[in-house]
Design a protein around this motif. Structure first.
Motif, short mmCIF file in Angstrom:
data_model
loop_
_atom_site.label_atom_id
_atom_site.label_comp_id
_atom_site.label_asym_id
_atom_site.label_seq_id
_atom_site.Cartn_x
_atom_site.Cartn_y
_atom_site.Cartn_z
N SER A 12 11.83 17.89 22.90
CA SER A 12 12.96 18.10 23.79
C SER A 12 12.69 19.30 24.70
CB SER A 12 14.23 18.36 22.97
OG SER A 12 14.16 19.63 22.34
N TRP A 25 13.64 20.18 19.62
CA TRP A 25 13.48 19.06 18.70
C TRP A 25 12.09 18.49 18.90
CZ3 TRP A 25 16.53 17.12 14.94
CH2 TRP A 25 16.22 15.86 14.43
N THR A 55 18.00 20.44 25.25
CA THR A 55 18.54 21.16 24.11
C THR A 55 19.53 22.17 24.65
OG1 THR A 55 16.45 20.93 22.93
CG2 THR A 55 17.96 22.61 22.13
N LEU A 65 21.81 18.37 21.14
CA LEU A 65 20.72 17.69 21.84
C LEU A 65 20.93 16.20 21.78
CD1 LEU A 65 18.50 16.49 19.54
CD2 LEU A 65 18.21 18.93 19.26
#
Length: 100
Positions: A12, A25, A55, A65
């Protein structure tokens, strides 16, 4: 300076808190890397979805997220979003003055 090794490859966008900890992530996990480049696993889900989005670091350390068609929100020990020109710019740590 090298940080922790990371598995997987779908990541992410990043967000950085006021203490210099970056959260993102990757590979089915919510990860944080502190200003000393030590890695911390905050949550593991067991699956690694392909479509990851931004995020967001919200009040009181909550992290939101998007994964595929869901929005997940986690409570974390992180601080508020950094108050500087680069709290999540460019979706990476390159050029962040705190790490230069």
């Amino acid at each position: 300076m090298d940080g922790p090794g990371l598995t997987g490859y779908h990541t992410s966008h990043l967000a950085m808190d006021s203490e210099g900890t970056t959260v993102f992530w990757r590979d089915g996990k919510l990860l944080a890397v502190d200003k000393d480049l030590a890695g911390h696993e905050l949550f593991a889900m067991g699956d690694s979805r392909d479509i990851v989005g931004r995020t967001l670091l919200l009040d009181e350390g909550s992290v939101a997220l998007s994964l595929d068609d869901e929005v997940l929100v986690f409570r974390t020990p992180l601080g508020p979003l950094a108050e500087k020109p680069w709290p999540c710019g460019g979706a990476n740590l390159q050029g962040d003055p705190q790490l230069s």
